[in-house]
Design a protein around this motif. Structure first.
Motif, PDB file in Angstrom:
ATOM      1  N   CYS A 117      22.626 -12.567 -55.599  1.00 13.33           N
ATOM      2  CA  CYS A 117      21.582 -11.802 -54.924  1.00 13.33           C
ATOM      3  C   CYS A 117      20.554 -12.744 -54.298  1.00 13.33           C
ATOM      4  O   CYS A 117      20.146 -12.563 -53.153  1.00 13.33           O
ATOM      5  CB  CYS A 117      20.921 -10.856 -55.921  1.00 13.33           C
ATOM      6  SG  CYS A 117      19.659  -9.799 -55.205  1.00 13.33           S
ATOM      7  N   LEU A 118      20.140 -13.732 -55.048  1.00 16.65           N
ATOM      8  CA  LEU A 118      19.164 -14.695 -54.547  1.00 16.65           C
ATOM      9  C   LEU A 118      19.725 -15.492 -53.372  1.00 16.65           C
ATOM     10  O   LEU A 118      19.034 -15.724 -52.374  1.00 16.65           O
ATOM     11  CB  LEU A 118      18.741 -15.634 -55.672  1.00 16.65           C
ATOM     12  CG  LEU A 118      17.661 -16.647 -55.353  1.00 16.65           C
ATOM     13  CD1 LEU A 118      16.399 -15.959 -54.840  1.00 16.65           C
ATOM     14  CD2 LEU A 118      17.340 -17.467 -56.579  1.00 16.65           C
ATOM     15  N   ALA A 119      20.979 -15.880 -53.463  1.00 17.70           N
ATOM     16  CA  ALA A 119      21.618 -16.624 -52.369  1.00 17.70           C
ATOM     17  C   ALA A 119      21.650 -15.774 -51.095  1.00 17.70           C
ATOM     18  O   ALA A 119      21.403 -16.282 -50.000  1.00 17.70           O
ATOM     19  CB  ALA A 119      23.023 -17.054 -52.769  1.00 17.70           C
ATOM     20  N   ARG A 120      21.926 -14.479 -51.238  1.00 16.65           N
ATOM     21  CA  ARG A 120      21.930 -13.593 -50.063  1.00 16.65           C
ATOM     22  C   ARG A 120      20.535 -13.450 -49.471  1.00 16.65           C
ATOM     23  O   ARG A 120      20.369 -13.403 -48.256  1.00 16.65           O
ATOM     24  CB  ARG A 120      22.486 -12.225 -50.436  1.00 16.65           C
ATOM     25  CG  ARG A 120      23.981 -12.227 -50.558  1.00 16.65           C
ATOM     26  CD  ARG A 120      24.525 -10.809 -50.710  1.00 16.65           C
ATOM     27  NE  ARG A 120      25.617 -10.883 -51.662  1.00 16.65           N
ATOM     28  CZ  ARG A 120      25.736 -10.145 -52.742  1.00 16.65           C
ATOM     29  NH1 ARG A 120      24.862  -9.216 -53.021  1.00 16.65           N
ATOM     30  NH2 ARG A 120      26.753 -10.295 -53.549  1.00 16.65           N
TER      31      ARG A 120
ATOM     32  N   SER B 168      18.962 -25.304 -58.534  1.00 17.79           N
ATOM     33  CA  SER B 168      20.000 -24.556 -57.821  1.00 17.79           C
ATOM     34  C   SER B 168      19.392 -23.789 -56.648  1.00 17.79           C
ATOM     35  O   SER B 168      19.963 -23.757 -55.550  1.00 17.79           O
ATOM     36  CB  SER B 168      20.693 -23.597 -58.786  1.00 17.79           C
ATOM     37  OG  SER B 168      21.628 -22.802 -58.112  1.00 17.79           O
ATOM     38  N   VAL B 169      18.240 -23.191 -56.870  1.00 17.02           N
ATOM     39  CA  VAL B 169      17.546 -22.477 -55.790  1.00 17.02           C
ATOM     40  C   VAL B 169      17.171 -23.452 -54.690  1.00 17.02           C
ATOM     41  O   VAL B 169      17.328 -23.154 -53.499  1.00 17.02           O
ATOM     42  CB  VAL B 169      16.303 -21.737 -56.325  1.00 17.02           C
ATOM     43  CG1 VAL B 169      15.451 -21.197 -55.188  1.00 17.02           C
ATOM     44  CG2 VAL B 169      16.713 -20.614 -57.265  1.00 17.02           C
ATOM     45  N   LEU B 170      16.684 -24.626 -55.049  1.00 17.58           N
ATOM     46  CA  LEU B 170      16.317 -25.619 -54.039  1.00 17.58           C
ATOM     47  C   LEU B 170      17.529 -26.050 -53.220  1.00 17.58           C
ATOM     48  O   LEU B 170      17.413 -26.267 -52.011  1.00 17.58           O
ATOM     49  CB  LEU B 170      15.653 -26.832 -54.704  1.00 17.58           C
ATOM     50  CG  LEU B 170      14.286 -26.567 -55.316  1.00 17.58           C
ATOM     51  CD1 LEU B 170      13.811 -27.784 -56.105  1.00 17.58           C
ATOM     52  CD2 LEU B 170      13.272 -26.177 -54.253  1.00 17.58           C
ATOM     53  N   ARG B 171      18.697 -26.150 -53.851  1.00 16.91           N
ATOM     54  CA  ARG B 171      19.923 -26.481 -53.099  1.00 16.91           C
ATOM     55  C   ARG B 171      20.272 -25.361 -52.112  1.00 16.91           C
ATOM     56  O   ARG B 171      20.692 -25.633 -50.984  1.00 16.91           O
ATOM     57  CB  ARG B 171      21.083 -26.751 -54.055  1.00 16.91           C
ATOM     58  CG  ARG B 171      20.990 -28.086 -54.755  1.00 16.91           C
ATOM     59  CD  ARG B 171      22.271 -28.442 -55.501  1.00 16.91           C
ATOM     60  NE  ARG B 171      22.582 -27.525 -56.576  1.00 16.91           N
ATOM     61  CZ  ARG B 171      22.116 -27.626 -57.823  1.00 16.91           C
ATOM     62  NH1 ARG B 171      21.330 -28.621 -58.146  1.00 16.91           N
ATOM     63  NH2 ARG B 171      22.464 -26.742 -58.745  1.00 16.91           N
ATOM     64  N   GLU B 172      20.097 -24.116 -52.526  1.00 17.67           N
ATOM     65  CA  GLU B 172      20.341 -22.978 -51.629  1.00 17.67           C
ATOM     66  C   GLU B 172      19.392 -23.038 -50.426  1.00 17.67           C
ATOM     67  O   GLU B 172      19.784 -22.775 -49.290  1.00 17.67           O
ATOM     68  CB  GLU B 172      20.157 -21.650 -52.367  1.00 17.67           C
ATOM     69  CG  GLU B 172      21.248 -21.319 -53.337  1.00 17.67           C
ATOM     70  CD  GLU B 172      22.542 -20.897 -52.672  1.00 17.67           C
ATOM     71  OE1 GLU B 172      22.539 -20.460 -51.499  1.00 17.67           O
ATOM     72  OE2 GLU B 172      23.583 -20.999 -53.343  1.00 17.67           O
ATOM     73  N   ILE B 173      18.132 -23.360 -50.699  1.00 16.72           N
ATOM     74  CA  ILE B 173      17.138 -23.462 -49.625  1.00 16.72           C
ATOM     75  C   ILE B 173      17.518 -24.587 -48.668  1.00 16.72           C
ATOM     76  O   ILE B 173      17.467 -24.410 -47.449  1.00 16.72           O
ATOM     77  CB  ILE B 173      15.727 -23.676 -50.210  1.00 16.72           C
ATOM     78  CG1 ILE B 173      15.262 -22.399 -50.926  1.00 16.72           C
ATOM     79  CG2 ILE B 173      14.728 -24.094 -49.123  1.00 16.72           C
ATOM     80  CD1 ILE B 173      13.995 -22.558 -51.744  1.00 16.72           C
ATOM     81  N   ASP B 174      17.915 -25.743 -49.194  1.00 20.17           N
ATOM     82  CA  ASP B 174      18.337 -26.864 -48.352  1.00 20.17           C
ATOM     83  C   ASP B 174      19.536 -26.490 -47.489  1.00 20.17           C
ATOM     84  O   ASP B 174      19.603 -26.856 -46.305  1.00 20.17           O
ATOM     85  CB  ASP B 174      18.673 -28.089 -49.194  1.00 20.17           C
ATOM     86  CG  ASP B 174      17.441 -28.793 -49.740  1.00 20.17           C
ATOM     87  OD1 ASP B 174      16.326 -28.542 -49.222  1.00 20.17           O
ATOM     88  OD2 ASP B 174      17.598 -29.550 -50.707  1.00 20.17           O
ATOM     89  N   SER B 175      20.469 -25.768 -48.073  1.00 20.27           N
ATOM     90  CA  SER B 175      21.650 -25.339 -47.342  1.00 20.27           C
ATOM     91  C   SER B 175      21.274 -24.403 -46.195  1.00 20.27           C
ATOM     92  O   SER B 175      21.765 -24.550 -45.063  1.00 20.27           O
ATOM     93  CB  SER B 175      22.627 -24.651 -48.301  1.00 20.27           C
ATOM     94  OG  SER B 175      23.732 -24.146 -47.607  1.00 20.27           O
ATOM     95  N   ARG B 176      20.401 -23.446 -46.467  1.00 20.54           N
ATOM     96  CA  ARG B 176      19.949 -22.507 -45.436  1.00 20.54           C
ATOM     97  C   ARG B 176      19.187 -23.252 -44.339  1.00 20.54           C
ATOM     98  O   ARG B 176      19.370 -22.980 -43.154  1.00 20.54           O
ATOM     99  CB  ARG B 176      19.081 -21.417 -46.067  1.00 20.54           C
ATOM    100  CG  ARG B 176      18.425 -20.480 -45.069  1.00 20.54           C
ATOM    101  CD  ARG B 176      19.433 -19.680 -44.270  1.00 20.54           C
ATOM    102  NE  ARG B 176      18.747 -18.763 -43.371  1.00 20.54           N
ATOM    103  CZ  ARG B 176      19.283 -18.219 -42.314  1.00 20.54           C
ATOM    104  NH1 ARG B 176      20.540 -18.459 -42.004  1.00 20.54           N
ATOM    105  NH2 ARG B 176      18.584 -17.416 -41.546  1.00 20.54           N
ATOM    106  N   ARG B 177      18.334 -24.187 -44.727  1.00 23.76           N
ATOM    107  CA  ARG B 177      17.560 -24.952 -43.751  1.00 23.76           C
ATOM    108  C   ARG B 177      18.513 -25.736 -42.833  1.00 23.76           C
ATOM    109  O   ARG B 177      18.330 -25.756 -41.615  1.00 23.76           O
ATOM    110  CB  ARG B 177      16.597 -25.888 -44.463  1.00 23.76           C
ATOM    111  CG  ARG B 177      15.649 -26.587 -43.515  1.00 23.76           C
ATOM    112  CD  ARG B 177      14.648 -27.464 -44.265  1.00 23.76           C
ATOM    113  NE  ARG B 177      13.643 -26.615 -44.884  1.00 23.76           N
ATOM    114  CZ  ARG B 177      13.325 -26.630 -46.173  1.00 23.76           C
ATOM    115  NH1 ARG B 177      13.930 -27.451 -46.997  1.00 23.76           N
ATOM    116  NH2 ARG B 177      12.401 -25.836 -46.638  1.00 23.76           N
ATOM    117  N   ALA B 178      19.536 -26.350 -43.415  1.00 26.67           N
ATOM    118  CA  ALA B 178      20.517 -27.099 -42.618  1.00 26.67           C
ATOM    119  C   ALA B 178      21.235 -26.167 -41.646  1.00 26.67           C
ATOM    120  O   ALA B 178      21.477 -26.529 -40.486  1.00 26.67           O
ATOM    121  CB  ALA B 178      21.516 -27.790 -43.536  1.00 26.67           C
ATOM    122  N   HIS B 179      21.555 -24.963 -42.121  1.00 33.42           N
ATOM    123  CA  HIS B 179      22.217 -23.977 -41.250  1.00 33.42           C
ATOM    124  C   HIS B 179      21.302 -23.604 -40.081  1.00 33.42           C
ATOM    125  O   HIS B 179      21.766 -23.504 -38.938  1.00 33.42           O
ATOM    126  CB  HIS B 179      22.583 -22.743 -42.062  1.00 33.42           C
ATOM    127  CG  HIS B 179      23.178 -21.648 -41.255  1.00 33.42           C
ATOM    128  ND1 HIS B 179      24.475 -21.667 -40.792  1.00 33.42           N
ATOM    129  CD2 HIS B 179      22.635 -20.479 -40.791  1.00 33.42           C
ATOM    130  CE1 HIS B 179      24.711 -20.582 -40.092  1.00 33.42           C
ATOM    131  NE2 HIS B 179      23.615 -19.838 -40.084  1.00 33.42           N
TER     132      HIS B 179
END
Length: 72
Positions: A18-21, A57-68
């Motif tokens: 849910c958080l990743a979405r 883990s949340v910070l990795r998700e944020i980094d991934s979204r930022r890169a996208h």
């Protein structure tokens, strides 16, 4: 007790998805604000706690979204 552990893992997995979405729908400004909040919550955590690992883990998700977002 195993059922409780499995239930907690299922709950954690559902919350993580849910958080990743939610992160996947954030704008760059929203990501920056959310990242600041997560970093603030991470500061008082011990390096090896479950909470600290969850925040990282949340910070990795944020980094991934930022890169996208930057790739677009």
């Amino acid at each position: 007790m195993a059922d409780d552990g499995e239930s907690m893992l299922e709950l954690f997995g559902a919350l993580t998805n849910c958080l990743a979405r939610a992160i996947a729908r954030m704008s760059l400004d929203q990501l920056n604000g959310y990242e600041a909040e997560v970093l603030q919550m991470l500061q008082p955590q011990d390096d090896e706690t479950v909470a600290a690992n969850a925040f990282r883990s949340v910070l990795r998700e944020i980094d991934s979204r930022r890169a996208h977002l930057f790739a677009q």
